[in-house]
Design a protein around this motif. Structure first.
Motif, PDB file in Angstrom:
ATOM      1  N   ARG A  13      13.552 -28.623  28.390  1.00 42.18           N
ATOM      2  CA  ARG A  13      14.605 -29.223  27.578  1.00 42.18           C
ATOM      3  C   ARG A  13      15.411 -30.223  28.396  1.00 42.18           C
ATOM      4  NH1 ARG A  13      16.613 -23.862  24.401  1.00 42.18           N
ATOM      5  NH2 ARG A  13      14.716 -23.545  23.224  1.00 42.18           N
ATOM      6  N   LEU A  14      15.566 -29.958  29.697  1.00 40.61           N
ATOM      7  CA  LEU A  14      16.266 -30.915  30.538  1.00 40.61           C
ATOM      8  C   LEU A  14      15.490 -32.221  30.609  1.00 40.61           C
ATOM      9  CD1 LEU A  14      17.478 -28.667  33.459  1.00 40.61           C
ATOM     10  CD2 LEU A  14      18.875 -29.735  31.705  1.00 40.61           C
ATOM     11  N   ARG A  15      14.158 -32.093  30.787  1.00 43.41           N
ATOM     12  CA  ARG A  15      13.345 -33.302  30.849  1.00 43.41           C
ATOM     13  C   ARG A  15      13.427 -34.066  29.540  1.00 43.41           C
ATOM     14  NH1 ARG A  15       8.009 -30.523  33.557  1.00 43.41           N
ATOM     15  NH2 ARG A  15       8.835 -30.283  35.663  1.00 43.41           N
ATOM     16  N   ARG A  16      13.285 -33.344  28.452  1.00 48.34           N
ATOM     17  CA  ARG A  16      13.372 -33.988  27.150  1.00 48.34           C
ATOM     18  C   ARG A  16      14.770 -34.529  26.920  1.00 48.34           C
ATOM     19  NH1 ARG A  16      14.152 -31.458  22.373  1.00 48.34           N
ATOM     20  NH2 ARG A  16      13.431 -29.483  23.210  1.00 48.34           N
ATOM     21  N   GLY A  17      15.777 -33.815  27.453  1.00 47.95           N
ATOM     22  CA  GLY A  17      17.143 -34.298  27.321  1.00 47.95           C
ATOM     23  C   GLY A  17      17.336 -35.646  27.990  1.00 47.95           C
ATOM     24  N   GLY A 706      17.943 -30.158  20.377  1.00 45.23           N
ATOM     25  CA  GLY A 706      17.230 -29.411  21.411  1.00 45.23           C
ATOM     26  C   GLY A 706      17.647 -29.770  22.817  1.00 45.23           C
ATOM     27  N   THR A 707      18.873 -30.225  22.995  1.00 46.98           N
ATOM     28  CA  THR A 707      19.365 -30.590  24.332  1.00 46.98           C
ATOM     29  C   THR A 707      20.685 -29.882  24.591  1.00 46.98           C
ATOM     30  OG1 THR A 707      20.453 -32.541  23.391  1.00 46.98           O
ATOM     31  CG2 THR A 707      18.250 -32.854  24.314  1.00 46.98           C
ATOM     32  N   PRO A 708      20.658 -28.572  24.767  1.00 44.31           N
ATOM     33  CA  PRO A 708      21.909 -27.831  24.950  1.00 44.31           C
ATOM     34  C   PRO A 708      22.612 -28.223  26.225  1.00 44.31           C
ATOM     35  CG  PRO A 708      20.012 -26.450  25.448  1.00 44.31           C
ATOM     36  CD  PRO A 708      19.472 -27.715  24.863  1.00 44.31           C
ATOM     37  N   ARG A 806      10.375 -32.299  17.683  1.00 45.56           N
ATOM     38  CA  ARG A 806      10.011 -31.493  18.853  1.00 45.56           C
ATOM     39  C   ARG A 806      10.853 -30.217  18.925  1.00 45.56           C
ATOM     40  NH1 ARG A 806       7.051 -32.550  22.909  1.00 45.56           N
ATOM     41  NH2 ARG A 806       6.957 -34.764  22.388  1.00 45.56           N
ATOM     42  N   THR A 807      12.132 -30.328  18.613  1.00 49.84           N
ATOM     43  CA  THR A 807      12.982 -29.131  18.617  1.00 49.84           C
ATOM     44  C   THR A 807      12.489 -28.109  17.605  1.00 49.84           C
ATOM     45  OG1 THR A 807      14.921 -30.411  19.286  1.00 49.84           O
ATOM     46  CG2 THR A 807      15.330 -28.280  18.265  1.00 49.84           C
ATOM     47  N   LEU A 808      12.201 -28.557  16.388  1.00 45.03           N
ATOM     48  CA  LEU A 808      11.703 -27.647  15.362  1.00 45.03           C
ATOM     49  C   LEU A 808      10.386 -27.019  15.799  1.00 45.03           C
ATOM     50  CD1 LEU A 808      11.776 -26.441  12.514  1.00 45.03           C
ATOM     51  CD2 LEU A 808      10.712 -28.557  11.677  1.00 45.03           C
ATOM     52  N   THR A 809       9.502 -27.803  16.391  1.00 44.58           N
ATOM     53  CA  THR A 809       8.209 -27.270  16.844  1.00 44.58           C
ATOM     54  C   THR A 809       8.404 -26.232  17.936  1.00 44.58           C
ATOM     55  OG1 THR A 809       7.115 -29.354  16.297  1.00 44.58           O
ATOM     56  CG2 THR A 809       5.975 -27.897  17.823  1.00 44.58           C
ATOM     57  N   PRO A 823       8.317 -25.064  30.563  1.00 45.78           N
ATOM     58  CA  PRO A 823       7.905 -26.435  30.914  1.00 45.78           C
ATOM     59  C   PRO A 823       6.403 -26.658  30.836  1.00 45.78           C
ATOM     60  CG  PRO A 823       9.600 -25.661  32.414  1.00 45.78           C
ATOM     61  CD  PRO A 823       9.244 -24.490  31.558  1.00 45.78           C
ATOM     62  N   SER A 824       5.615 -25.665  31.245  1.00 44.58           N
ATOM     63  CA  SER A 824       4.162 -25.840  31.230  1.00 44.58           C
ATOM     64  C   SER A 824       3.584 -25.808  29.821  1.00 44.58           C
ATOM     65  CB  SER A 824       3.492 -24.769  32.096  1.00 44.58           C
ATOM     66  OG  SER A 824       3.919 -23.474  31.715  1.00 44.58           O
ATOM     67  N   ASP A 825       4.412 -25.496  28.828  1.00 45.13           N
ATOM     68  CA  ASP A 825       3.968 -25.581  27.425  1.00 45.13           C
ATOM     69  C   ASP A 825       4.125 -26.992  26.872  1.00 45.13           C
ATOM     70  OD1 ASP A 825       3.301 -22.805  26.694  1.00 45.13           O
ATOM     71  OD2 ASP A 825       5.417 -22.411  27.088  1.00 45.13           O
ATOM     72  N   ARG A 826       4.620 -27.900  27.688  1.00 46.09           N
ATOM     73  CA  ARG A 826       4.948 -29.230  27.179  1.00 46.09           C
ATOM     74  C   ARG A 826       3.743 -29.890  26.505  1.00 46.09           C
ATOM     75  NH1 ARG A 826       8.986 -33.266  27.674  1.00 46.09           N
ATOM     76  NH2 ARG A 826       8.298 -34.917  26.288  1.00 46.09           N
ATOM     77  N   HIS A 827       2.563 -29.775  27.138  1.00 45.27           N
ATOM     78  CA  HIS A 827       1.404 -30.443  26.552  1.00 45.27           C
ATOM     79  C   HIS A 827       1.041 -29.807  25.209  1.00 45.27           C
ATOM     80  CE1 HIS A 827      -0.761 -26.985  28.283  1.00 45.27           C
ATOM     81  NE2 HIS A 827      -1.654 -27.234  27.344  1.00 45.27           N
ATOM     82  N   SER A 828       1.251 -28.480  25.071  1.00 46.97           N
ATOM     83  CA  SER A 828       0.951 -27.815  23.796  1.00 46.97           C
ATOM     84  C   SER A 828       1.880 -28.324  22.705  1.00 46.97           C
ATOM     85  CB  SER A 828       1.085 -26.301  23.941  1.00 46.97           C
ATOM     86  OG  SER A 828       0.137 -25.786  24.850  1.00 46.97           O
ATOM     87  N   VAL A 829       3.151 -28.437  23.033  1.00 48.93           N
ATOM     88  CA  VAL A 829       4.113 -28.949  22.052  1.00 48.93           C
ATOM     89  C   VAL A 829       3.777 -30.390  21.699  1.00 48.93           C
ATOM     90  CG1 VAL A 829       6.551 -29.466  21.640  1.00 48.93           C
ATOM     91  CG2 VAL A 829       5.907 -27.374  22.852  1.00 48.93           C
TER      92      VAL A 829
END
Length: 859
Positions: A13-17, A706-708, A806-809, A823-829
């Motif tokens: 979430r930090l990366r996406r943030g 999705g960026t708390p 992405r947040t909903l997913t 973080p390692s789920d990033r590619h799955s998302v």
């Protein structure tokens, strides 16, 4: 805000943030641009070390450790629990400005803000690593919802009046989710309660072992409802009628519940009972003003039936277990018979309610007497005090109420054979000892959600044999075997434990660094269970089990077909409730109930249930029609009954005669559409008294973008949301943001919260606070982009729809897997989002993509 442990913030979430802040709010970076250019070549750890050396080590170094803190050896890339505690303390002191001390030349505000941001990011990453499960779902037990639903389907048992989990400890949650494996601990006390629950469940299932002839009970007259009404009903009509006056949620009920005191023992057996009621609506044409009575006289009066345990001391008040079993409009004029078929458990009796009755009749007596005393006959005109005024108005007044003349109960009407629960276990054939192993094998297959091993069957069968040898009847011994099965880990735990390593259908797992993990996958029966608990919160049905037996469920196309089938099943209501309770935190709706004086409609109209139902029906519509997930933000319609329509100011859209039914209603007001206009969301983000832009803004960052934000420093006092005098909450927050450290978070939080200030604590539109201070709903994002109100904010969010998608997913994937997304789920998302992006993320297709994804099939 949540504690550090209760709300771990993950690195993904930090990366996406960072990406979000670069596009949606690019000026929101933690480090000011000028400073960033100056310090970019220096690694974060070195920058922190240089700062600590310059400002902290003299007092917290090798020679001196004031406050038992030492920072000279702090490595932000390698933090244990003690170091994390010290780092949080450092962040707090820097934020407050208490450190460095006054005798030390202070750092610039830019430098202070930079170091706070670096420390916060490192601390957040360390907490995420600590809470990580390595992308694996920790073997998790059934939570309360899943346990109850599984018992319901395993035994074909009516559960509306029976909760075997009532003494279980409350389920822990993580990020509001109640199905995260590593938080669902199993204590010694819980193990004891599993034994108690298993005993109660099996005893209930086998309570009726032969056909029972229905009985009939008739109640006519002698309707003594409660002490407060006794004198009035005695003098007015000698208890010939049961009269219902106020709504079920009245604070001090008088006529909210009509118990049958002559039926205090309740029904003798579990079953379906026919209830006939002779009743009519009285005084719906009353001359009294609606504002005094606090009732909508345009609506037909609605009679409800709830179960009651009349052994409790006050059967005329709300009880812990009282689902609404039936409801119907009642005609004016002469009394008519109304017939219902409802389930009742042994010992429960029907109680009658006025579903849309007066807010509270008790204070109404005085208000009516003050304004309408002269309309009463002389014998009642001189009544003084609540005792005499109550009698006068019951006897000679025109109070609106439902009047019941007669009640008839017959049943159980489903007693043509053994109970459904007993038959679900034993099957159609009579039970004999020779069938014990056969019965156990079939039961264990359903209870364990997979074929039991011969050893598992043998152990339970051996227990049954021992009980028979001890002198118990075979059927009693079998029941002990069933109780043992209900306490087995194979029943109590969802099934990720039977993962298979290596096969022709291995799943290749890619990592962010390009490496390949050892291929691992769930067994077919584990996939069936995961799918069933994802969409139904209960055990797989026979079709899912058959697909698991054959291995067909390993085919993603088969899974997609099953998702479509399962989402049309009524059991998918459990998905709507469980997921929305978790994602939107609707589970807490009602935990901070609104003030009764200011928000009496919340209680008079039973809005807590209606609010949740609106959101569930809205999401159900998007799934059923496979509409875009973006409609969660931009839709210009919702599903309302009359009570919600009145709250939203669109009462004309729902006819009074259909007031209790939900229907689709389109909004002219662009502020109202979508989740951000739902009363459920707006109430759960308030405190029951007033609203706070901070609370609503944080909710938006967490659940929509999705960026708390990180938790606030421990020692920073909360801002009082009360708006006193001429000072607005906006002014208070502006002063709060004069602190550079506070400003970094509040410049992201506050604009989102300001937009939602257009709604009060129960979701009504407003343009001023209670003290008449005008409300400004405009805001400016850190990027400099401005908006005016919720409608303007929704347009910005819709333009940056990939973040919401992405947040909903991630939330759906979290709920489906029973673990945090890492973080390692990033590619799955990414893969899931990309697979539905071209069609604007259709809701059903998104759920299908999650259920057929590689991540879903991994342990």
């Amino acid at each position: 805000m949540n504690s550090d442990v209760a709300r771990p913030l993950i690195v993904s979430r930090l990366r996406r943030g960072c990406l979000l802040l670069a596009t949606l709010v690019p000026a929101c970076c933690c480090v000011p641009p000028a400073v960033a250019d100056e310090i970019r070549p220096t690694p974060a750890g070195d920058r922190v070390a240089m700062f600590l050396q310059a400002y902290c080590v003299d007092c917290h170094g090798p020679e001196t450790q004031k406050g038992d803190r030492r920072f000279d050896s702090l490595d932000i890339g390698n933090l244990d629990n003690d170091a994390m505690f010290d780092m949080q303390d450092a962040i707090d002191q820097l934020t407050l400005g208490d450190m460095p001390p006054p005798e030390v030349d202070p750092p610039s505000e830019a430098k202070r803000g930079e170091i706070i941001a670096l420390l916060t990011e490192a601390l957040t990453a360390a907490r995420a690593d600590r809470d990580s499960t390595g992308r694996r779902t920790v073997l998790r037990r059934l939570n309360h919802r899943e346990y109850v639903n599984t018992i319901r389907d395993l035994f074909d048992m009516e559960m509306s009046m029976f909760d075997p989990t009532s003494r279980f400890p409350r389920d822990n949650t993580a990020e509001h989710f109640d199905n995260i494996g590593d938080t669902l601990v199993t204590s010694g006390y819980l193990l004891e309660q599993y034994l108690v629950a298993a005993d109660a469940i099996v005893e209930k299932a086998f309570a009726r072992d032969e056909p029972v002839e229905p009985k009939t009970w008739t109640f006519r007259g002698n309707f003594d409802q409660q002490p407060e009404l006794r004198a009035g009903h005695k003098e007015a009509f000698d208890f010939r009628y049961m009269c219902l006056y106020d709504c079920p949620e009245a604070e001090r009920p008088e006529g909210a519940y009509g118990p049958l005191k002559e039926f205090a023992e309740g029904v003798p057996l579990d079953g379906i009972y026919e209830i006939r009621v002779r009743a009519h609506a009285v005084n719906r044409d009353t001359p009294y003003d609606e504002s005094i009575l606090k009732i909508d006289l345009d609506e037909p009066f609605r009679l409800g039936i709830v179960p009651g345990d009349l052994s409790l001391s006050e059967p005329h008040t709300m009880q812990p277990i009282q689902p609404l079993l039936a409801e119907t409009p009642i005609d004016d004029g002469e009394p008519k018979w109304y017939t219902f078929e409802v389930p009742l458990d042994q010992g429960f009796s029907p109680r009658f309610t006025f579903q849309n009755g007066m807010v509270e009749v008790r204070p109404t007596y005085g208000r009516v007497m003050r304004q309408y005393r002269d309309t009463l006959p002389k014998r009642s005109r001189d009544a003084k005090g609540i005792f005499r005024e109550r009698i006068a108005l019951i006897k000679d007044g025109k109070l609106p109420h439902i009047r019941i003349h007669e009640v008839e109960i017959r049943g159980p009407i489903d007693a043509g054979g053994v109970s459904r629960s007993r038959q679900a276990v034993l099957g159609e054939e009579p039970f004999e000892r020779s069938r014990t192993r056969e019965v156990l094998a079939r039961f264990l297959r359903r209870a364990y959600r997979r074929p039991p091993t011969e050893d598992e069957i043998g152990r339970i069968n051996a227990l049954v044999d021992v009980r028979i040898e001890q002198g118990h009847e075979p059927i009693e011994a079998l029941q002990d075997g069933l109780k043992a099965a209900l306490c087995s880990p194979a029943f109590l735990y969802v099934q990720p434990a039977d993962a298979v390593i290596g096969s022709d259908q291995d799943i290749t797992v890619r990592s962010d660094d390009g490496t390949t993990d050892v291929p691992r996958r769930l067994s077919p029966h584990a996939i069936a269970s995961r799918l069933s608990y994802f969409l139904w919160a209960t055990m797989p049905d026979e079709r899912l089990m058959a697909l698991a037996d054959s291995g067909e469920i390993l085919d993603p196309s088969v899974v997609r077909e099953e998702v479509r089938r399962m989402l049309t099943d009524e059991r998918s209501e459990a998905f709507l409730e469980g997921f929305l309770d978790s994602w939107l935190n609707l589970r807490t709706l009602g935990e901070m109930p609104p003030d009764r004086n200011r928000f009496e409609a919340y209680y008079a109209d039973g809005l807590e249930h209606d609010m949740k139902r609106e959101t569930q029906l809205f999401v159900r519509h998007l799934i059923d029609e496979d509409l875009s997930a973006l409609d969660l933000l931009r839709a210009d319609y919702s599903f309302l009954n009359r009570d919600l329509a009145k709250l939203y100011g669109v009462a004309d859209e729902v006819p009074p005669e259909e007031g209790h039914r939900f229907r689709r209603v389109a909004f002219d007001d662009p502020e109202r559409g979508g989740l951000l206009g739902h009363a459920s969301v707006l109430t759960v983000t308030a405190n029951g008294i007033e609203t706070s832009p901070i609370i609503r803004g944080v909710w938006m960052l967490e659940n929509i973008l999705g960026t708390p934000t990180p938790p606030p420093p421990d020692d920073v006092p909360a801002i009082d949301p009360d708006v006193r005098g001429a000072t607005s909450i906006r002014d208070l927050l502006e002063k709060h943001r004069t602190s550079a450290a506070c400003n970094e978070c509040h410049r992201k939080i506050d604009p989102l919260g300001f937009a939602l200030e257009a709604f009060d604590p129960i979701g009504r539109v407003r343009d001023q606070y209670p003290n008449k201070t005008p409300i400004e709903t405009s805001g400016t994002m850190p990027s400099g982009r401005s908006f005016d109100g919720v409608a303007g904010l929704k347009r910005i969010l819709a333009e940056r729809h990939e973040f919401f998608a992405r947040t909903l997913t991630e939330r759906l994937l979290t709920y489906a897997l029973g673990r945090r997304v890492e973080p390692s789920d990033r590619h799955s998302v990414d893969d899931i989002v990309a697979s539905v992006a071209d069609d604007e993320y259709p809701m059903r297709a998104l759920i299908e993509a999650i259920a057929s994804s590689d991540a879903f099939r991994r342990p």
